[in-house]
Scaffold this motif. Structure first.
Motif, PDB file in Angstrom:
ATOM      1  N   UNK A  97       0.520  -1.177  -0.519  1.00  0.00           N
ATOM      2  CA  UNK A  97       0.025   0.313  -0.292  1.00  0.00           C
ATOM      3  C   UNK A  97       0.904   1.297   0.413  1.00  0.00           C
ATOM      4  N   UNK A  98       1.950   1.400   0.801  1.00  0.00           N
ATOM      5  CA  UNK A  98       2.427   2.224   0.533  1.00  0.00           C
ATOM      6  C   UNK A  98       3.313   2.660  -0.613  1.00  0.00           C
ATOM      7  N   UNK A  99       3.702   1.753  -1.762  1.00  0.00           N
ATOM      8  CA  UNK A  99       3.572   1.734  -3.186  1.00  0.00           C
ATOM      9  C   UNK A  99       3.232   2.299  -3.831  1.00  0.00           C
ATOM     10  N   UNK A 100       1.465   1.842  -3.968  1.00  0.00           N
ATOM     11  CA  UNK A 100       0.057   3.084  -4.660  1.00  0.00           C
ATOM     12  C   UNK A 100       0.332   4.403  -3.780  1.00  0.00           C
ATOM     13  N   UNK A 101       0.134   3.673  -2.518  1.00  0.00           N
ATOM     14  CA  UNK A 101      -0.059   6.207  -2.090  1.00  0.00           C
ATOM     15  C   UNK A 101       1.674   7.071  -2.250  1.00  0.00           C
ATOM     16  N   UNK A 102       2.107   5.929  -2.001  1.00  0.00           N
ATOM     17  CA  UNK A 102       3.752   6.957  -2.123  1.00  0.00           C
ATOM     18  C   UNK A 102       3.256   7.386  -3.855  1.00  0.00           C
ATOM     19  N   UNK A 103       3.447   7.256  -4.403  1.00  0.00           N
ATOM     20  CA  UNK A 103       3.482   6.714  -6.511  1.00  0.00           C
ATOM     21  C   UNK A 103       2.204   7.837  -6.538  1.00  0.00           C
ATOM     22  N   UNK A 104       1.204   7.123  -5.722  1.00  0.00           N
ATOM     23  CA  UNK A 104      -0.240   7.965  -6.235  1.00  0.00           C
ATOM     24  C   UNK A 104      -0.295  10.051  -5.902  1.00  0.00           C
ATOM     25  N   UNK A 105       0.386  10.105  -4.595  1.00  0.00           N
ATOM     26  CA  UNK A 105       0.876  10.819  -3.992  1.00  0.00           C
ATOM     27  C   UNK A 105       1.875  11.862  -5.245  1.00  0.00           C
ATOM     28  N   UNK A 201       8.273   1.203 -17.425  1.00  0.00           N
ATOM     29  CA  UNK A 201       6.382   1.203 -17.466  1.00  0.00           C
ATOM     30  C   UNK A 201       5.929   2.789 -16.704  1.00  0.00           C
ATOM     31  N   UNK A 202       6.653   2.492 -15.589  1.00  0.00           N
ATOM     32  CA  UNK A 202       5.783   3.929 -14.835  1.00  0.00           C
ATOM     33  C   UNK A 202       7.192   5.347 -15.123  1.00  0.00           C
ATOM     34  N   UNK A 203       8.116   5.300 -15.913  1.00  0.00           N
ATOM     35  CA  UNK A 203       8.766   6.287 -16.056  1.00  0.00           C
ATOM     36  C   UNK A 203       8.680   6.610 -17.826  1.00  0.00           C
ATOM     37  N   UNK A 204       8.203   5.715 -18.276  1.00  0.00           N
ATOM     38  CA  UNK A 204       7.537   5.910 -19.706  1.00  0.00           C
ATOM     39  C   UNK A 204       6.146   6.876 -19.534  1.00  0.00           C
ATOM     40  N   UNK A 205       5.514   6.029 -18.945  1.00  0.00           N
ATOM     41  CA  UNK A 205       3.749   7.053 -18.380  1.00  0.00           C
ATOM     42  C   UNK A 205       3.673   7.937 -18.272  1.00  0.00           C
ATOM     43  N   UNK A 206       4.869   8.290 -17.127  1.00  0.00           N
ATOM     44  CA  UNK A 206       4.531   9.539 -16.323  1.00  0.00           C
ATOM     45  C   UNK A 206       5.493  10.853 -17.311  1.00  0.00           C
ATOM     46  N   UNK A 207       6.442  10.071 -17.716  1.00  0.00           N
ATOM     47  CA  UNK A 207       7.499  11.154 -18.385  1.00  0.00           C
ATOM     48  C   UNK A 207       6.644  11.458 -20.223  1.00  0.00           C
ATOM     49  N   UNK A 234      -5.803   9.798 -14.216  1.00  0.00           N
ATOM     50  CA  UNK A 234      -5.986   8.794 -14.133  1.00  0.00           C
ATOM     51  C   UNK A 234      -5.121   8.068 -15.106  1.00  0.00           C
ATOM     52  N   UNK A 235      -3.789   8.378 -15.322  1.00  0.00           N
ATOM     53  CA  UNK A 235      -2.804   7.547 -15.732  1.00  0.00           C
ATOM     54  C   UNK A 235      -1.836   8.001 -13.886  1.00  0.00           C
ATOM     55  N   UNK A 236      -1.600   8.349 -13.789  1.00  0.00           N
ATOM     56  CA  UNK A 236      -1.086   8.523 -12.449  1.00  0.00           C
ATOM     57  C   UNK A 236      -1.533   7.807 -11.301  1.00  0.00           C
ATOM     58  N   UNK A 237      -2.656   7.178 -11.273  1.00  0.00           N
ATOM     59  CA  UNK A 237      -3.789   6.243 -10.692  1.00  0.00           C
ATOM     60  C   UNK A 237      -3.631   5.418 -11.297  1.00  0.00           C
ATOM     61  N   UNK A 238      -3.631   4.684 -12.040  1.00  0.00           N
ATOM     62  CA  UNK A 238      -2.977   3.902 -13.231  1.00  0.00           C
ATOM     63  C   UNK A 238      -1.695   3.471 -12.270  1.00  0.00           C
ATOM     64  N   UNK A 239      -0.900   4.101 -12.842  1.00  0.00           N
ATOM     65  CA  UNK A 239       0.031   3.593 -12.693  1.00  0.00           C
ATOM     66  C   UNK A 239       0.793   3.091 -11.483  1.00  0.00           C
ATOM     67  N   UNK A 240       0.575   4.255 -10.711  1.00  0.00           N
ATOM     68  CA  UNK A 240       0.307   3.281  -9.108  1.00  0.00           C
ATOM     69  C   UNK A 240       0.053   2.210  -8.542  1.00  0.00           C
ATOM     70  N   UNK A 241      -1.111   2.131  -9.029  1.00  0.00           N
ATOM     71  CA  UNK A 241      -2.054   0.745  -9.128  1.00  0.00           C
ATOM     72  C   UNK A 241      -1.328  -0.425  -9.900  1.00  0.00           C
ATOM     73  N   UNK A 243       2.345  -0.598 -10.282  1.00  0.00           N
ATOM     74  CA  UNK A 243       3.035  -0.943 -10.023  1.00  0.00           C
ATOM     75  C   UNK A 243       3.060  -1.973  -8.919  1.00  0.00           C
ATOM     76  N   UNK A 244       1.093  -1.767  -7.544  1.00  0.00           N
ATOM     77  CA  UNK A 244       1.606  -1.816  -6.301  1.00  0.00           C
ATOM     78  C   UNK A 244       0.924  -3.404  -7.328  1.00  0.00           C
ATOM     79  N   UNK A 245      -0.022  -3.391  -8.113  1.00  0.00           N
ATOM     80  CA  UNK A 245      -0.901  -4.835  -8.393  1.00  0.00           C
ATOM     81  C   UNK A 245       0.376  -5.864  -8.840  1.00  0.00           C
ATOM     82  N   UNK A 246       0.712  -5.042  -9.263  1.00  0.00           N
ATOM     83  CA  UNK A 246       2.229  -5.946 -10.133  1.00  0.00           C
ATOM     84  C   UNK A 246       3.075  -6.717  -8.896  1.00  0.00           C
ATOM     85  N   UNK A 247       3.926  -5.603  -8.155  1.00  0.00           N
ATOM     86  CA  UNK A 247       4.459  -6.656  -6.933  1.00  0.00           C
ATOM     87  C   UNK A 247       3.560  -7.497  -7.045  1.00  0.00           C
ATOM     88  N   UNK A 248       2.227  -6.984  -6.034  1.00  0.00           N
ATOM     89  CA  UNK A 248       1.217  -8.882  -5.499  1.00  0.00           C
ATOM     90  C   UNK A 248       1.735  -9.563  -5.701  1.00  0.00           C
TER      91      UNK A 248
END
Lengths: 259, 147
Positions: A97-105, A201-207, A234-241, A243-248
């Motif tokens: 959840x820290x991965x998700x919340x921190x990335x989302x923030x 994935x994260x870098x590419x989307x946000x960049x 939306x992208x910011x939310x999805x990428x955070x989710x 990242x956390x989902x794949x880790x899980x």
């Protein structure tokens, strides 16, 4: 170095896109980048929010508390269902959840007005360019890499603690048959590949989102950036989710016995 | 490779700082957010479960009370019926007794009346006998006087 805003910079007729983060200065050899500043800003926002929620915590929840209850409680249940173990869920839930919340923030902080537009003018010979005070953190590959390292470290450790070093290792280096050996090597390569796919994935989307917004604002500063901004939220939310989902998911695969 | 690292501005120090940031957030958010909220949710779930249990128990108690009530009402009804029946029997007996007493008394009165009538008749006879005797004496006297 003078203080300025980026709109003036854009009106000079050029768009500057750098892959590397802008450095504001150095503190004891550590480069202080604008992405690092934005990371700290998002941490400040998130910690403040958490403290406010903690202070106002009551049995009958308010609106803010309801949101966080739903988020924390719902995600905990999801993690528990996925890992099929109360013990594992209790152990790995805070990290996920820290991965998700921190990335989302961080992703949403990157969309705040003033981020990327307020900064200092720096002259490079003839030309001047703006060094922003804050810049979306995930546009700096160092951040996605750091998160990918954390995620992979947690996944490997989860595998080793759940199965033991040798049993977990036998997923990757296995001499029981030539086929298993090849499969193991493929597994090993895909394991390393995950770190790269995680971070890029994260870098590419946000960049890409930030670049798209910059270009849109440069050409059509009115109205057009609004739906793009909504899309980037939306992208910011999805990428955070994601990242956390794949880790899980990888965690679940890591703790499963090799067959 | 160096070129790639330079182009992306990859810096091990920055990565380490970002990892430390993550660890800090993990600790702070665990303390301020996850643990209190999960504890609250757990407490609330327990409270709700307890509430439901209490409600179920109350329902059982209520059903028992209703049963008890029914039993008491049934018992009371039976008792009332008994009492009514007994009272009826009593009443019948009393009625019979009083009727018997009344008829006895009537018979007695009748007997007394008859006895009295007989007595009166006897007296009347006796009276008339002496009357006749007197009349006879007078008649005799009269006859004697004339002769």
């Amino acid at each position: 170095m003078t203080f300025g805003v980026a709109t003036a910079y854009a009106s000079e007729g050029e768009i500057a896109v750098h892959l590397a983060p802008s450095v504001l200065g150095y503190v004891g050899g550590l480069p202080i980048t604008s992405t690092m500043m934005a990371t700290w800003l998002s941490m400040l926002i998130l910690i403040t929010l958490a403290v406010v929620v903690r202070r106002r915590l009551s049995v009958v929840p308010g609106k803010l508390q309801s949101i966080f209850e739903l988020l924390v409680g719902g995600l905990y249940q999801y993690v528990e269902e996925t890992l099929e173990s109360k013990k594992l869920a209790a152990r790995y839930f805070p990290i996920l959840i820290t991965i998700f919340l921190f990335l989302l923030a961080m992703n949403w902080t990157g969309l705040l007005p003033g981020v990327a537009s307020i900064g200092f003018w720096q002259s490079h010979g003839e030309s001047q360019h703006l060094v922003p005070l804050f810049y979306p953190p995930a546009t700096d590959l160092n951040l996605p890499l750091a998160f990918a390292f954390v995620a992979m470290f947690v996944i490997e450790m989860a595998g080793i603690t759940a199965l033991g070093f040798f049993k977990y290792g036998s997923k990757f280096i296995n001499f029981s048959s030539p086929l298993n050996f090849v499969v193991g090597i493929i597994e090993l390569i895909s394991e390393i590949g995950r770190t790269i796919s995680f971070s890029f994935r994260l870098f590419g989307n946000i960049f890409a989102g930030k670049t798209l917004l910059t270009v849109a604002i440069f050409f059509v500063p009115w109205i057009l950036p609004v739906p793009l901004m909504a899309y980037e939220l939306f992208v910011g939310f999805i990428q955070a989710a994601v990242f956390a989902f794949l880790t899980l998911t990888f965690l679940k695969l890591a703790v499963a016995s090799p067959h | 490779m160096d070129q790639l690292i330079n182009a992306f501005g990859i810096d091990l120090k920055l990565i380490v700082v970002q990892i430390l940031n993550f660890v800090l957030m993990l600790v702070v958010l665990s303390y301020f957010l996850y643990k209190p909220i999960l504890k609250l949710l757990k407490d609330r779930a327990e409270k709700v479960a307890k509430g439901i249990q209490d409600a179920e128990m109350a329902a059982v108690v209520k059903a028992e009370a209703a049963d008890e009530k029914q039993k008491i009402i049934t018992a009371a009804n039976t008792e009332a019926e008994h009492i009514t029946a007994r009272a009826k029997v009593h009443a019948d007996e009393a009625q019979k007794a009083s009727a018997a007493a009344a008829s006895e008394k009537a018979a007695e009165t009748l007997a007394q009346a008859e006895a009295r009538a007989k007595e009166m008749k006897a007296q009347a006879l006796k009276d008339s006998e002496s009357e006749i005797a007197k009349a006879a004496v007078l008649a005799a006297e009269k006859i004697l006087k004339q002769s």
